[in-house]
Design a protein around this motif. Structure first.
Motif, PDB file in Angstrom:
ATOM      1  N   LEU A 168      -4.836   0.702  -5.403  1.00  0.00           N
ATOM      2  CA  LEU A 168      -4.623   0.993  -3.983  1.00  0.00           C
ATOM      3  C   LEU A 168      -5.414   0.092  -3.024  1.00  0.00           C
ATOM      4  CD1 LEU A 168      -4.248   4.843  -3.345  1.00  0.00           C
ATOM      5  CD2 LEU A 168      -2.820   2.988  -2.480  1.00  0.00           C
TER       6      LEU A 168
ATOM      7  N   MET B  91       0.841   4.086  -2.829  1.00  0.00           N
ATOM      8  CA  MET B  91       0.567   5.463  -2.434  1.00  0.00           C
ATOM      9  C   MET B  91       1.714   6.375  -2.840  1.00  0.00           C
ATOM     10  SD  MET B  91      -1.757   7.389  -0.964  1.00  0.00           S
ATOM     11  CE  MET B  91      -2.761   6.396   0.157  1.00  0.00           C
TER      12      MET B  91
ATOM     13  N   THR C 250      -8.734   7.522   0.797  1.00  0.00           N
ATOM     14  CA  THR C 250      -8.417   6.680  -0.358  1.00  0.00           C
ATOM     15  C   THR C 250      -9.676   6.352  -1.152  1.00  0.00           C
ATOM     16  OG1 THR C 250      -6.497   5.715   0.757  1.00  0.00           O
ATOM     17  CG2 THR C 250      -7.450   4.467  -1.068  1.00  0.00           C
TER      18      THR C 250
ATOM     19  N   THR D 262       0.833  -1.200   0.000  1.00  0.00           N
ATOM     20  CA  THR D 262       0.000   0.000   0.000  1.00  0.00           C
ATOM     21  C   THR D 262       0.869   1.251   0.000  1.00  0.00           C
ATOM     22  OG1 THR D 262      -1.748  -1.163   1.207  1.00  0.00           O
ATOM     23  CG2 THR D 262      -1.828   1.238   1.218  1.00  0.00           C
TER      24      THR D 262
END
Length: 207
Positions: free
Chosen positions: A68, A32, A132, A28
């Protein structure tokens, strides 16, 4: 607390994170990071000129953003990871006490009781998860322009851009706090932390 030991029988620390949890965090974080870097290359003129190939940067940004949620969804196959999500989603009276101490800048361990995750970590996890999802939704509206009216896409662009800036600032704070706590970084890197650190920073945690 359950301790890990090496071949000689010496304690190597308290197990904090399983390989699945560490994989989710690292993957992750990598995705990101790609989103943040590509966004900077798209919106900062100096970086845009330096990198060039805007169309390629846009595609990398879109696919990294779309991917994501995948690590977290894959991590749900792990019982330990699901248990960690349960801890993050549980807010108790000790968390309110931790927040009051943080607002007063009271750094005494006795004033900041915490379980496996402290109140700040819980708030950060909830905020970044919600951000997110908002970024994913607004990004899809901007990507598939034929699905929504122009006014929706204009609003989505506004929200996406400003929330991206906010995420960048929050991530910088998150990284800064991690850099200031080597033991916490060790826990995410190796899966284990020292018993002394666990008892001091997370006295209510029972591994």
């Amino acid at each position: 607390m359950s301790l890990r030991v090496d071949a000689s029988g010496r304690s190597t620390g308290v197990r904090r994170f399983t390989p699945a949890a560490r994989w989710v965090h690292r993957t992750t974080a990598a995705l990101m990071g790609v989103c943040v870097v590509t966004a900077a290359c798209l919106y900062v003129p100096q970086l845009a000129e330096l990198v060039g190939r805007r169309e390629l940067v846009v595609r990398i940004h879109e696919w990294a953003g779309l991917a994501l949620p995948v690590p977290v969804l894959a991590g749900l196959a792990s019982r330990a990871f699901r248990a960690d999500l349960g801890f993050l989603n549980r807010f108790g009276s000790h968390d309110r006490r931790w927040l009051r101490a943080a607002l007063r800048r009271d750094k005494r361990p006795s004033s900041r009781p915490a379980g496996k995750f402290n109140a700040g970590q819980k708030i950060y996890a909830a905020w970044i998860a919600g951000a997110t999802l908002v970024m994913l939704g607004t990004g899809l509206m901007m990507w598939f322009t034929h699905l929504t009216p122009l006014v929706w896409r204009t609003s989505a662009t506004f929200v996406h851009d400003w929330l991206a800036l906010t995420i960048g600032i929050v991530l910088a704070g998150h990284i800064g706090m991690a850099l200031g706590d080597p033991e916490a970084r060790r826990g995410m890197r190796t899966g284990s932390v020292s018993r002394e650190w666990a008892e001091r920073e997370h006295p209510l945690w029972r591994p």
